[in-house]
Design a protein around this motif. Structure first.
Motif, PDB file in Angstrom:
ATOM      1  N   ASP A  79       0.894  -1.112   0.120  1.00 15.08           N
ATOM      2  CA  ASP A  79      -0.175  -0.224  -0.095  1.00 15.08           C
ATOM      3  C   ASP A  79       0.975   1.408   0.075  1.00 15.08           C
ATOM      4  O   ASP A  79       1.819   1.335   0.703  1.00 15.08           O
ATOM      5  N   TRP A  80       0.353   2.413  -0.672  1.00 15.38           N
ATOM      6  CA  TRP A  80       1.132   3.393  -0.567  1.00 15.38           C
ATOM      7  C   TRP A  80       0.753   4.403   0.647  1.00 15.38           C
ATOM      8  O   TRP A  80      -0.059   3.896   1.232  1.00 15.38           O
ATOM      9  N   ILE A  81       1.866   5.356   0.777  1.00 15.32           N
ATOM     10  CA  ILE A  81       1.528   5.935   1.822  1.00 15.32           C
ATOM     11  C   ILE A  81       0.655   7.357   1.793  1.00 15.32           C
ATOM     12  O   ILE A  81       0.977   8.057   0.784  1.00 15.32           O
ATOM     13  N   GLU A  82      -0.154   7.096   2.247  1.00 11.82           N
ATOM     14  CA  GLU A  82      -1.419   8.140   2.188  1.00 11.82           C
ATOM     15  C   GLU A  82      -1.050   9.740   2.089  1.00 11.82           C
ATOM     16  O   GLU A  82      -1.214  10.662   1.445  1.00 11.82           O
ATOM     17  N   GLU A  83      -0.178   9.920   3.182  1.00 10.10           N
ATOM     18  CA  GLU A  83       0.221  11.431   3.354  1.00 10.10           C
ATOM     19  C   GLU A  83       1.221  11.974   2.342  1.00 10.10           C
ATOM     20  O   GLU A  83       1.564  12.978   2.214  1.00 10.10           O
ATOM     21  N   LEU A  84       1.590  11.037   1.348  1.00 13.69           N
ATOM     22  CA  LEU A  84       2.651  11.080   0.249  1.00 13.69           C
ATOM     23  C   LEU A  84       1.968  11.114  -0.885  1.00 13.69           C
ATOM     24  O   LEU A  84       2.656  11.205  -1.986  1.00 13.69           O
ATOM     25  N   ASN A  85       0.651  11.028  -1.045  1.00 21.62           N
ATOM     26  CA  ASN A  85      -0.227  11.089  -2.368  1.00 21.62           C
ATOM     27  C   ASN A  85      -1.049  12.308  -2.613  1.00 21.62           C
ATOM     28  O   ASN A  85      -1.502  12.844  -1.481  1.00 21.62           O
ATOM     29  N   ALA A  86      -0.590  12.752  -3.607  1.00 29.16           N
ATOM     30  CA  ALA A  86      -1.574  14.182  -3.710  1.00 29.16           C
ATOM     31  C   ALA A  86      -1.218  14.333  -5.379  1.00 29.16           C
ATOM     32  O   ALA A  86      -0.683  13.777  -6.149  1.00 29.16           O
ATOM     33  N   SER A  87      -2.174  15.405  -5.726  1.00 28.37           N
ATOM     34  CA  SER A  87      -2.306  15.650  -7.549  1.00 28.37           C
ATOM     35  C   SER A  87      -1.746  16.937  -7.707  1.00 28.37           C
ATOM     36  O   SER A  87      -1.903  17.687  -6.767  1.00 28.37           O
ATOM     37  N   PHE A  88      -1.273  16.922  -9.036  1.00 27.58           N
ATOM     38  CA  PHE A  88      -0.566  18.254  -9.431  1.00 27.58           C
ATOM     39  C   PHE A  88      -0.854  18.809 -10.804  1.00 27.58           C
ATOM     40  O   PHE A  88      -1.206  17.576 -11.509  1.00 27.58           O
ATOM     41  N   ASP A  89      -0.598  19.841 -11.084  1.00 25.02           N
ATOM     42  CA  ASP A  89      -0.929  20.184 -12.689  1.00 25.02           C
ATOM     43  C   ASP A  89       0.516  19.892 -13.412  1.00 25.02           C
ATOM     44  O   ASP A  89       0.404  19.805 -14.542  1.00 25.02           O
TER      45      ASP A  89
END
Length: 110
Positions: A79-89
């Motif tokens: 599983d990935w680390i939730e706090e290091l998951n984000a979206s960008f342009d």
């Protein structure tokens, strides 16, 4: 130099040195592109075939046609680390956001 080419962007080189060091230690770092037509924030005009912003949830077109999301997996994790998951342009925006957070997370959890 950790790469097979000469960097002209020293800041980006430093970010990738961090990423390369962590990958050597078993970390998995992914950057996925998200097609916003598939996501429904953009449509394709029937007559022209051109992308147009969804009038329901992107009427001003401020969500880019493609966005980028970070996924980081610690060594041997599924599983990935939730706090290091984000979206960008853009990928560069993602790298600049991720590197300091990932470095801190790795230091605190190693």
């Amino acid at each position: 130099m950790m790469n097979e080419f000469e960097w002209t962007n020293i800041t980006l080189e430093e970010l990738f040195n961090l990423f390369h060091n962590l990958v050597k230690k078993g970390w998995r770092i992914e950057l996925d592109s998200i097609d916003q037509i598939d996501n429904g924030t953009w449509w394709t005009a029937k007559k022209t075939g051109l992308p147009i912003p969804s009038q329901r949830n992107n009427r001003f077109g401020d969500i880019p046609l493609v966005t980028w999301s970070t996924f980081v997996y610690p060594p041997k994790a599924e599983d990935w680390i939730e706090e290091l998951n984000a979206s960008f342009d853009s990928p560069l925006e993602a790298y600049e956001w991720l590197a300091p957070r990932l470095e801190k997370y790795a230091d605190e959890n190693s």
